[in-house]
Write an enzyme that holds these catalytic residues in place. Structure first.
Site, short mmCIF file in Angstrom:
data_model
loop_
_atom_site.label_atom_id
_atom_site.label_comp_id
_atom_site.label_asym_id
_atom_site.label_seq_id
_atom_site.Cartn_x
_atom_site.Cartn_y
_atom_site.Cartn_z
N THR A 120 4.75 -4.79 0.40
CA THR A 120 4.79 -3.60 0.30
C THR A 120 6.51 -3.61 1.61
O THR A 120 6.50 -4.46 2.21
CB THR A 120 4.31 -2.44 1.22
OG1 THR A 120 5.71 -1.03 1.79
CG2 THR A 120 4.04 -2.55 2.62
N ASP A 121 7.20 -2.85 1.04
CA ASP A 121 8.85 -2.99 1.81
C ASP A 121 8.93 -2.66 3.15
O ASP A 121 9.69 -2.86 3.68
CB ASP A 121 10.31 -2.64 0.82
CG ASP A 121 9.57 -0.51 1.06
OD1 ASP A 121 9.05 -0.31 1.17
OD2 ASP A 121 10.75 0.08 -0.19
N GLU A 122 8.03 -1.64 3.51
CA GLU A 122 7.98 -0.97 4.70
C GLU A 122 7.61 -2.07 5.68
O GLU A 122 7.42 -1.39 6.96
CB GLU A 122 6.72 0.25 4.89
CG GLU A 122 6.71 0.97 3.81
CD GLU A 122 5.41 2.19 4.03
OE1 GLU A 122 4.87 2.36 5.41
OE2 GLU A 122 5.51 2.47 3.31
N TYR A 147 0.19 1.50 8.82
CA TYR A 147 -0.48 0.47 8.65
C TYR A 147 0.62 -0.35 8.39
O TYR A 147 -0.24 -1.38 7.93
CB TYR A 147 0.41 2.27 7.12
CG TYR A 147 0.08 1.51 6.09
CD1 TYR A 147 -1.03 0.41 4.77
CD2 TYR A 147 1.25 1.22 5.53
CE1 TYR A 147 -0.03 -0.16 3.64
CE2 TYR A 147 1.78 0.95 3.50
CZ TYR A 147 1.02 0.31 3.24
OH TYR A 147 1.72 -0.38 2.09
N LYS A 151 0.06 -4.71 7.28
CA LYS A 151 0.38 -5.20 5.74
C LYS A 151 1.46 -6.41 6.50
O LYS A 151 0.95 -7.74 6.55
CB LYS A 151 1.03 -4.03 4.79
CG LYS A 151 0.66 -2.64 4.79
CD LYS A 151 -0.76 -4.30 3.07
CE LYS A 151 -0.51 -4.81 2.38
NZ LYS A 151 -1.41 -5.51 1.61
P1 NAD Z 1 -4.71 2.81 -3.24
O1 NAD Z 1 -5.22 3.20 -2.17
O2 NAD Z 1 -5.08 3.49 -4.33
O3 NAD Z 1 -6.27 1.65 -3.87
C1 NAD Z 1 -6.47 0.72 -2.58
C2 NAD Z 1 -7.98 -0.14 -3.43
O4 NAD Z 1 -8.70 -0.67 -2.41
C3 NAD Z 1 -8.93 1.28 -3.50
O5 NAD Z 1 -9.18 0.97 -4.68
C4 NAD Z 1 -9.64 0.84 -2.46
O6 NAD Z 1 -11.50 1.51 -2.52
C5 NAD Z 1 -9.90 -0.36 -2.49
N1 NAD Z 1 -9.62 -0.96 -0.30
C6 NAD Z 1 -9.80 -0.82 0.27
N2 NAD Z 1 -10.56 -1.89 1.34
C7 NAD Z 1 -11.54 -2.34 0.03
C8 NAD Z 1 -11.98 -3.30 1.35
N3 NAD Z 1 -12.38 -3.38 2.42
N4 NAD Z 1 -12.25 -4.32 0.22
C9 NAD Z 1 -12.69 -3.81 -1.11
N5 NAD Z 1 -11.29 -3.12 -1.70
C10 NAD Z 1 -11.28 -2.10 -0.70
O7 NAD Z 1 -3.15 1.89 -2.97
P2 NAD Z 1 -2.25 1.63 -3.93
O8 NAD Z 1 -1.05 2.55 -3.74
O9 NAD Z 1 -2.70 1.72 -5.24
O10 NAD Z 1 -1.76 0.01 -2.62
C11 NAD Z 1 -2.58 -0.78 -3.82
C12 NAD Z 1 -1.48 -2.50 -2.93
O11 NAD Z 1 -0.69 -1.78 -2.87
C13 NAD Z 1 -1.93 -2.15 -1.70
O12 NAD Z 1 -1.48 -3.51 -0.65
C14 NAD Z 1 -0.57 -1.14 -0.96
O13 NAD Z 1 0.15 -1.82 0.56
C15 NAD Z 1 0.32 -2.32 -2.06
N6 NAD Z 1 1.75 -1.45 -2.07
C16 NAD Z 1 1.80 -0.09 -2.20
C17 NAD Z 1 2.47 0.37 -2.37
C18 NAD Z 1 2.41 2.12 -2.95
O14 NAD Z 1 3.77 2.64 -3.26
N7 NAD Z 1 1.46 2.72 -3.27
C19 NAD Z 1 4.02 0.19 -2.72
C20 NAD Z 1 4.07 -1.70 -2.38
C21 NAD Z 1 2.53 -1.78 -2.02
O1 TDX Z 2 3.12 15.90 1.21
C1 TDX Z 2 3.99 15.21 1.49
N1 TDX Z 2 5.83 15.75 1.62
C2 TDX Z 2 6.44 14.62 1.91
O2 TDX Z 2 7.37 15.03 2.05
C3 TDX Z 2 3.97 13.79 1.98
C4 TDX Z 2 2.40 13.23 1.62
C5 TDX Z 2 4.55 12.95 1.86
N2 TDX Z 2 6.09 13.19 1.69
C6 TDX Z 2 7.31 12.16 2.07
C7 TDX Z 2 6.88 11.16 2.97
C8 TDX Z 2 7.64 10.37 2.10
O3 TDX Z 2 8.63 10.01 3.00
O4 TDX Z 2 7.80 11.78 1.10
C9 TDX Z 2 7.45 9.85 1.25
C10 TDX Z 2 6.48 9.49 0.05
O5 TDX Z 2 5.42 9.44 1.03
P1 TDX Z 2 4.18 8.47 0.59
O6 TDX Z 2 3.63 8.79 -0.40
O7 TDX Z 2 2.97 8.84 1.98
O8 TDX Z 2 4.32 7.21 0.70
P2 TDX Z 2 4.85 6.16 1.60
O9 TDX Z 2 4.61 6.78 3.44
O10 TDX Z 2 6.44 6.09 1.34
O11 TDX Z 2 4.23 4.88 1.46
C11 TDX Z 2 4.01 4.07 0.35
O12 TDX Z 2 4.98 3.16 0.07
C12 TDX Z 2 4.97 2.52 0.85
C13 TDX Z 2 2.75 4.11 0.07
O13 TDX Z 2 1.61 5.07 0.77
C14 TDX Z 2 2.39 2.99 0.87
O14 TDX Z 2 1.02 1.75 0.40
C15 TDX Z 2 3.24 1.94 0.01
O15 TDX Z 2 3.71 -0.23 0.48
#
Ligand code: NAD
Ligand code: TDX
Length: 331
Positions: A120-122, A147, A151
């Protein structure tokens, strides 16, 4: 290619599996623990001859060893992914994101298998609203939350296993994803499903925080390009120039759903809330020739809203429990 996808029942992993099975001839095995975030319904309708599902934990070294012995490449999505949960209870983040990644790296080392790590960019911390710079592959790590620090730790483990043990790994750090199959705890699905249920969207703090949105399908195409053409040991940033502040996104959702743009509530801010993320993906675009397909956020958001409207059966089972958790935190 026989591909193992960890976390493939989650949001981005399931989008990737659908993408790979429709765009390539590869076969896919998903390894997923099915935590609260995993959903088998996200993997329905896939071709049975090219798709296998294995329920299990990435920390289970024996299972991981067996799976690595019969695959050519691993794409590692599995993680605890939600910042708010990591503030409430960090421990599962250390187990899965750190120990889980370590377990996979040890198996990759033993079997000599190609490994792509999803991050992630975080890991780079946050930017000021008026900072002209965006994150690049050279930005120093400075994570803020449990988190993002786990990462960041997992990324550093991958780099160490490349350098010390010759593991054939690449890393990608992507910005905020949106699209179908995203859990209702996350910002965009939470607000869409609130409005669909007749509830008001909930904005943390002032809502000035900026996220750099990319459609999950564009993330998938970028990961495939890195798997095919990426240089071993290298990191690629994935982003689609989609900066928007949270207030604007909430107002767009309300407007697209036919509600007044100001029909939302301000709720408690997230402790340590990162102000702004912004990705410079020049390297991926120029060196590997990738470009996003979804360049219109409003159109992508409208399609996502339609998906949640049409798939209430997918998200309704999680909605009440998710909102109860938020309510207890004043969010
Ligand atoms: P998510 O929470 O929707 O999915 C995570 C999945 O991993 C789930 O299906 C869960 O059951 C599985 N999991 C968790 N712990 C596990 C374990 N110990 N063994 C096997 N499976 C396990 O997450 P997401 O939003 O799809 O993110 C996926 C990846 O992408 C993560 O590595 C996250 O850091 C990265 N990422 C997410 C975002 C975003 O915007 N959501 C952005 C950049 C990077
Ligand atoms: O109810 C809400 N209201 C609100 O204002 C929620 C759930 C979030 N927020 C804000 C917090 C953040 O500024 O919205 C923005 C996005 O929040 P999230 O969806 O929780 O994402 P963020 O914390 O930015 O992280 C996401 O992007 C990077 C993913 O969850 C991570 O897994 C990924 O690494």
């Amino acid at each position: 290619m026989k591909m193992l996808v960890t976390g493939g029942a989650g949001f981005i992993g399931s989008n990737f599996v659908h993408h790979v099975l429709s765009e390539t001839d590869h076969s896919v095995t998903v390894l997923d623990k099915l935590t609260y975030a995993g959903n088998l319904a996200s993997l329905e309708g896939l071709p049975k001859d090219r798709f296998e599902f294995v329920q299990g934990d990435i920390c289970d070294a024996e299972l991981v060893d067996e799976l690595f012995s019969r695959h050519d490449a691993v794409v590692h999505y599995a993680a605890e992914s939600h910042n708010d949960n990591s503030l409430d209870d960090p421990r599962p983040f250390l187990d899965t994101n750190i120990i889980g990644t370590y377990t996979l790296l040890e198996a990759a080392r033993k079997h000599g298998i190609r490994f792509h790590h999803i991050s992630t960019d975080e890991v780079y911390g946050d930017l000021e609203l008026d900072d002209p710079e965006r994150f690049t592959e050279h930005t120093p790590y400075n994570p803020s939350s449990p988190y993002s620090s786990t990462k960041a730790g997992s990324d550093l483990l991958v780099r160490a296993w490349v350098r010390s043990f010759g593991v054939k790994a690449t890393i990608s750090n992507c910005s905020n994803n949106y699209g179908p199959y995203q859990h209702v705890e996350k910002f965009i699905p939470r607000q869409i499903t609130n409005v669909l249920r007749g509830e008001r969207p909930k904005l943390y703090g002032t809502g000035e925080n900026v996220r750099d949105w990319i459609h999950a399908d564009d993330h998938s195409s970028a990961v495939l390009v890195i798997l095919e053409k990426g240089e071993i040991g290298e990191t690629y940033l994935i982003g689609a120039d989609g900066e928007k502040n949270n207030k604007d996104v909430v107002e767009l959702i309300l407007t697209q759903l036919g509600q007044p743009a100001d029909a939302y509530d301000h709720v408690n801010d997230r402790p340590g809330h990162d102000l702004r993320y912004a990705i410079d993906s020049t390297r991926l675009r120029t060196e590997l020739g990738w470009a996003p397909r979804y360049d219109d956020f409003e159109a992508g958001l409208a399609a996502t809203i339609e998906w949640y409207r049409a798939n209430e059966n997918w998200w309704a089972p999680q909605k009440a429990a998710t909102e109860a958790r938020y309510k207890a935190q004043g969010q």
